[in-house]
Design a protein around this motif. Structure first.
Motif, PDB file in Angstrom:
ATOM      1  N   CYS A 136       6.535  -6.317   0.117  1.00  0.00           N
ATOM      2  CA  CYS A 136       6.497  -7.790   0.154  1.00  0.00           C
ATOM      3  C   CYS A 136       5.279  -8.284   0.923  1.00  0.00           C
ATOM      4  CB  CYS A 136       7.772  -8.335   0.794  1.00  0.00           C
ATOM      5  SG  CYS A 136       9.250  -8.159  -0.216  1.00  0.00           S
ATOM      6  N   LEU A 137       4.988  -7.651   2.060  1.00  0.00           N
ATOM      7  CA  LEU A 137       3.825  -8.072   2.835  1.00  0.00           C
ATOM      8  C   LEU A 137       2.545  -7.838   2.052  1.00  0.00           C
ATOM      9  CD1 LEU A 137       2.538  -9.142   5.397  1.00  0.00           C
ATOM     10  CD2 LEU A 137       2.626  -6.824   6.353  1.00  0.00           C
ATOM     11  N   VAL A 147      -0.095  -1.619  -1.017  1.00  0.00           N
ATOM     12  CA  VAL A 147       0.935  -1.049  -0.152  1.00  0.00           C
ATOM     13  C   VAL A 147       0.350   0.080   0.687  1.00  0.00           C
ATOM     14  CG1 VAL A 147       3.132   0.168  -0.093  1.00  0.00           C
ATOM     15  CG2 VAL A 147       2.808  -1.682  -1.702  1.00  0.00           C
ATOM     16  N   ARG A 148      -0.544   0.863   0.088  1.00  0.00           N
ATOM     17  CA  ARG A 148      -1.162   1.953   0.840  1.00  0.00           C
ATOM     18  C   ARG A 148      -1.923   1.431   2.051  1.00  0.00           C
ATOM     19  NH1 ARG A 148      -2.309   7.158   0.055  1.00  0.00           N
ATOM     20  NH2 ARG A 148      -1.465   7.079  -2.059  1.00  0.00           N
ATOM     21  N   ALA A 149      -2.604   0.276   1.892  1.00  0.00           N
ATOM     22  CA  ALA A 149      -3.341  -0.292   3.014  1.00  0.00           C
ATOM     23  C   ALA A 149      -2.391  -0.664   4.149  1.00  0.00           C
ATOM     24  CB  ALA A 149      -4.128  -1.517   2.562  1.00  0.00           C
ATOM     25  N   VAL A 156      10.540   8.065  -6.044  1.00  0.00           N
ATOM     26  CA  VAL A 156      11.449   6.924  -5.920  1.00  0.00           C
ATOM     27  C   VAL A 156      12.068   6.878  -4.523  1.00  0.00           C
ATOM     28  CG1 VAL A 156      13.650   5.982  -6.714  1.00  0.00           C
ATOM     29  CG2 VAL A 156      11.944   6.708  -8.380  1.00  0.00           C
ATOM     30  N   LEU A 157      12.528   8.019  -4.028  1.00  0.00           N
ATOM     31  CA  LEU A 157      13.160   8.037  -2.705  1.00  0.00           C
ATOM     32  C   LEU A 157      12.144   7.757  -1.597  1.00  0.00           C
ATOM     33  CD1 LEU A 157      15.615  11.040  -3.083  1.00  0.00           C
ATOM     34  CD2 LEU A 157      16.233   8.665  -2.689  1.00  0.00           C
ATOM     35  N   ALA A 178       9.613   3.924   2.500  1.00  0.00           N
ATOM     36  CA  ALA A 178       8.320   3.496   3.021  1.00  0.00           C
ATOM     37  C   ALA A 178       7.845   2.172   2.446  1.00  0.00           C
ATOM     38  CB  ALA A 178       7.270   4.575   2.745  1.00  0.00           C
ATOM     39  N   VAL A 179       8.241   1.846   1.226  1.00  0.00           N
ATOM     40  CA  VAL A 179       7.759   0.623   0.566  1.00  0.00           C
ATOM     41  C   VAL A 179       8.818  -0.474   0.572  1.00  0.00           C
ATOM     42  CG1 VAL A 179       6.853  -0.351  -1.576  1.00  0.00           C
ATOM     43  CG2 VAL A 179       6.183   1.960  -0.884  1.00  0.00           C
TER      44      VAL A 179
END
Length: 431
Positions: free
Chosen positions: A33-34, A42-44, A115-116, A121-122
């Motif tokens: 979301c952020l 997301v990696r950043a 997926v897990l 983490a995401v």
């Protein structure tokens, strides 16, 4: 923690990544979301929170501050943390603890592992239970998820072998809290077949805001806020692929069996003449990783065709060979306990479905059982989570089939008496 205490904790945080994580979680945003709000990847976000990126670009900091809706002193503190160089006399960050090292490569579970990992983490899930039959590969998948989170996100991993203990941290709660603190960490409770104390788990979540928990067990236990993920056996090949070695080699169960065969017989290749026996062997054993590993061990003294003939006469003769790189026991050890733990309602429906030829739909189960749709479909859901039935690919909706080894055990040994446990409430009720 009240608002003033939280502001002080943020101001004195060790670094920019820690401030970013605390502020994100304070307003209830996942990393995904952020990233969406700040138009970043997301990696950043993950790299900054883990400390891999300690001094992000000014534009990145501005986007993050806007997404977090920071103003005044809060924004100034946030931007200052992004510009600050670590001081030479600052204590070094505690190195994240690595998970146990798996003994072999993971095969056929790439999608489940991704997926897990993303769930923790995401998407910010805090509690996930991975459930399924013994020998289906729950521990190996948990090891892979832990490895990915440790390497990609620098999470510490605390691995606990539960061995049926409902409170594996008994007497060690303070040590776990002190070791984890408020840093991102994954606690794996492996083999929690005796259940988990929800109250103690809540205590860990309260004291460790960055904690995520992954539980592996043979059946789901009701835990508030938890996500249950049933782990099915690996996909098995359809009979029409038996004559096509290249197509077979893309199927999960065949890939795993071939990987074991090549370790034991270096240079092994799947020839067209042997392909039908390999495919049928995977179907006979339902794609169960533990059973496939044992089967591969026996190919040192039997061809796959000879092994298939032996298993066709009885799949429960497949014990571990005397010298084997892998699991002990046999298929019965994996399937029979799951049947014994069924409630009377679950066992009654399974007895009906065992006689259903081929695959079937939830609607078929309702008709065959004569039960109310809600009760029947909820029981199908429970049998699926226990690993005794599996979903199959279909064009007309979700369909299922009873595992071959489960069917054989119930059909071929009618004198074998099981003692089902006392009935329990439905785990899933629609409407």
């Amino acid at each position: 923690m009240d608002g003033g205490q939280w502001v002080q904790a943020v101001r004195t945080a060790a670094g920019f990544g820690e401030q970013l994580r605390v502020r994100r979680e304070r307003i209830g945003l996942t990393q995904q979301c952020l990233a969406d709000h700040a138009t970043l990847s997301v990696r950043a976000i993950r790299d900054m929170e883990s400390g891999r990126v300690r001094r992000p670009r000014n534009e990145t900091v501005r986007l993050l501050a806007d997404a977090l809706r920071l103003e005044g002193r809060s924004r100034a503190d946030f931007e200052e943390a992004a510009r600050r160089h670590p001081l030479a006399d600052e204590p070094a960050a505690v190195a994240p603890v690595a998970p146990p090292v798996a003994r072999g490569a993971i095969v056929g579970r790439e999608m489940e592992a991704e997926v897990l990992s993303d769930a923790f983490a995401v998407h910010g899930d805090r509690l996930v239970s991975l459930v399924g039959l013994g020998g289906v590969g729950k521990t190996r998948l948990a090891l892979e998820v832990a490895r990915r989170l440790h390497l990609a996100a620098c999470w510490s991993v605390r691995w606990v072998d539960c061995s049926g203990d409902s409170a594996p941290w008994h007497g060690r709660m303070d040590d776990i809290v002190r070791d984890i603190g408020d840093r991102p960490a994954l606690l794996v409770l492996d083999g929690a077949d005796g259940g988990v104390d929800a109250g103690q788990l809540d205590g860990l979540f309260h004291h460790c805001p960055g904690l995520r928990v992954l539980i592996t067990a043979r059946e789901a236990w009701p835990l508030p806020g938890g996500q249950v993920v049933p782990l099915a056996p690996l996909p098995v090949p359809a009979p029409e692929l038996d004559a096509d070695p290249e197509a077979l080699a893309q199927i999960g169960a065949v890939r795993l069996l071939l990987s074991h065969l090549r370790r034991l017989r270096p240079g092994y290749t799947l020839e067209r003449s042997e392909a039908p026996a390999v495919a049928a062997l995977c179907r006979h054993l339902d794609g169960l990783p533990g059973a496939l590993e044992r089967a591969a061990g026996w190919t040192l003294v039997q061809s796959t065709a000879q092994l298939l003939a032996r298993l066709s006469a009885g799949p429960f003769t497949l014990a571990a060979p005397p010298v084997v790189y892998g699991t002990r026991g046999d298929v019965r050890d994996e399937v029979e306990p799951a049947i014994q733990r069924l409630t009377e309602r679950q066992r009654a429906l399974l007895d009906v479905l065992v006689d259903e030829p081929g695959d079937w739909s939830g609607e078929d189960a309702v008709v065959r059982s004569g039960w109310a749709p809600q009760t029947c479909l909820a029981t199908v859901h429970e049998l699926l989570s226990r690993g005794l039935i599996r979903s199959v690919t279909a064009r007309d909706g979700v369909r299922f089939t009873v595992l071959n080894v489960c069917r054989r055990l119930l059909q071929e040994e009618p004198g074998h008496r099981f003692a089902p446990a006392a009935d329990v409430q439905l785990l899933a009720v629609a409407g």
